[in-house]
Scaffold this active site. Structure first.
Site: not given
Ligand code: ADP
Ligand code: MN
Length: 519
Positions: A258, A406
């Site tokens: 991502s 959020d």
């Molecule tokens: P952002 O601030 O960019 O939204 P996130 O923590 O939501 O950061 O992470 C972005 C994306 O990465 C999430 O929507 C998810 O799809 C993936 N992601 C983040 N952390 C994890 C995790 N521990 N396991 C699986 N996917 C993750």
């Protein structure tokens, strides 16, 4: 007209291959990386370089897309040439498709140019090793001067002039002709045009070499795709990540899952910690690496979350922007730890290193669990997800003393029949000057999502707010409700101003829910 071209033994999946489908082992997720991201990273890089240069002596990192700890050689001209060849082949095929369409027009009888396609044999098959039958002796249309075929009986001629299928000359010519089956990028010289006779031994060696080159080239191309994602982080970050692999803590960083405005998330396979200290943790098999973007812009947008969080307030004023970005990572770590303790399904913290947070991966085999936004749930599951979410929000508020801030269907994952909470770097305590407003916003998102998703039991946003916070705001319209929330926040702040945060007993002695002052 003989349209039989370099037909592969099976029509293969090549026909279905279009520009949107990647022929190499595709990373399961879309890689997104914009020019703006890259540019802002450069700014961030400049900021970070000075400080970290001292801490980290120069280490040459292979410009490899995967970080595997092994040295990867991507410098070979031949490899690059082959990659270019693949690129060219694909363009050629696209053009061919256009020609074909034009040629056929609306005609009922159409002619296929399929056999003139150039795509690498590698792409043509599912590429399991034994699928490529190099010894295929079926008619090869590209033989310049067709050698006399050996009939079934295995020999031709009579007496002294008898020629068997093992005849050196015939066989050699066949071998030379078959070289044309090697990958387009593979240099076979001018032999095909001449009366060159390759011995079986030489042919087999060459064949073996051609095939392994081909696989190397495909692997390399696959890596190239990953490296695009890796460019989303600056060299210093890459170095930190590389070190995690080098230390054995991570086995491989497979790629980006991502790219957001504020963070880039990678998938990695966990390794093991060397030290046998008692507190050394077991590294999860699969990890997510969240790299907080070190840009000033984003930090500016979000400072309201952290500047007023009393846990960080004292430090805030003393810190430079880079350190504040690290605090985001640190905040996410603390918040996840609290949640973990309360038994909320969320990633487990593995390691925090500057602005990089390593946690357990929610998902399986490199595929992250879907967000509630993406997953198609049955109405039963949807209802179940709703009740879980309600419970999670209450636990978060009461047991962790946190408001997600959020929360929405984008930050809830559906995994193993459960709702998992992620992305908690901005989560604050309810006594944060805007904590209750954040909670109200979370409630609105959750309420709307489940109501639109057909969950009849889903509470409205105001009811949900009361159910989570235990407050009893009675206003029956949004404006009044929000006004009451803000009044509460203000009273709370005034109390803090008067009595100081430390003197105030926001937490009950048992660590229970915060009490908002309403004196
Ligand atoms: P952002 O601030 O960019 O939204 P996130 O923590 O939501 O950061 O992470 C972005 C994306 O990465 C999430 O929507 C998810 O799809 C993936 N992601 C983040 N952390 C994890 C995790 N521990 N396991 C699986 N996917 C993750
Ligand atoms: Mn998110």
């Amino acid at each position: 007209m003989d349209l039989v071209g370099v037909a592969s033994p099976e029509p293969g999946p090549a026909a279905a291959w279009g520009p949107s489908k990647c022929p190499w082992a595709t990373p399961q997720n879309t890689i997104s990386c914009s020019l703006a991201d890259v540019m802002s990273e450069q700014l961030a890089k400049e900021l970070q370089l000075e400080e970290e240069a001292a801490a980290f002596p120069e280490v040459v990192v292979a410009e490899g897309p995967f970080i595997t700890g092994e040295n990867t050689d991507t410098s070979s001209d031949l490899m690059l040439a082959q990659m270019l060849q693949m690129e060219f082949d694909r363009e050629y095929d696209a053009q061919l498709r256009r020609e074909e369409k034009k040629f056929n027009g609306d005609s009922k009888v159409s002619i296929s140019f399929e056999n003139y396609r150039k795509v690498h044999p590698y792409e043509d098959s599912d590429s399991s090793e034994d699928e490529v039958d190099w010894q295929d002796t079926r008619d090869d249309p590209y033989i310049p001067a067709k050698p006399v075929p050996t009939p079934k009986k295995g020999f031709i001629g009579k007496g002294k002039d008898i020629t068997t299928k093992h005849d050196e000359v015939v066989c050699g010519r066949k071998n030379t002709a078959r070289m044309e089956n090697f990958a387009p990028g593979f240099q076979v010289g001018d032999g095909i045009g001449m009366d060159l006779k390759l011995s079986n031994h030489v042919f087999n060696a060459l064949k073996q070499h051609a095939y392994s080159e081909e696989r190397r080239s495909a692997r390399l191309h696959e890596k190239k795709e990953h490296s695009t994602a890796e460019k989303a982080v600056d060299p210093k970050t890459r170095l930190l990540m590389y070190k995690m692999v080098n230390s054995g803590m991570l086995e491989t960083i497979t790629g980006c899952i991502s790219t957001g405005k504020e963070s880039v998330v990678f998938h990695a396979y966990g390794g093991s910690t060397e030290d046998e200290k008692e507190d050394s943790k077991v590294i999860p098999t699969e990890c997510a690496i969240k790299v907080f973007k070190t840009t000033l812009n984003e930090f500016k947008n979000r400072d309201k979350y952290i500047k007023d969080d009393f846990r960080f307030k004292d430090r805030f004023s003393k810190l430079n922007p880079r350190k504040i970005i690290r605090m985001w990572a640190e905040k996410e770590m603390h918040n996840l730890t609290r949640m973990q303790r309360a038994g909320i399904p969320c990633p487990t913290v593995v390691l925090l290193k500057k602005h990089i947070l390593v946690m357990s991966f929610i998902g399986h085999d490199q595929v992250p669990a879907p967000k509630l936004k993406e997953v198609k749930l049955s109405s039963e599951e949807m209802k179940e997800a709703y009740y879980q979410t309600l419970h999670l929000m209450q636990q978060l508020y009461n047991e962790c003393t946190l408001v997600h801030a959020d929360l929405s269907e984008y930050n809830m994952l559906w995994h193993a029949g459960k709702v998992w909470l992620i992305d908690v770097s901005q989560s604050v305590e309810p006594t944060h000057p805007h904590g209750l407003e954040f909670l109200f916003r979370d409630c609105r998102n959750v309420s709307q999502f489940f109501q639109k998703g057909g969950v009849k039991e889903a509470l409205g946003e105001r009811e949900l707010f009361n159910a989570v916070s235990g407050l009893n705001i009675s206003a029956d319209n949004e404006a009044d409700f929000l006004a009451e929330i803000e009044a509460l926040e203000k009273m709370n702040e005034d109390h803090v101003q008067k009595n100081g945060r430390k003197a105030a007993s926001f937490l009950k002695d048992d660590g229970g829910p915060p009490v908002l002052y309403d004196e």
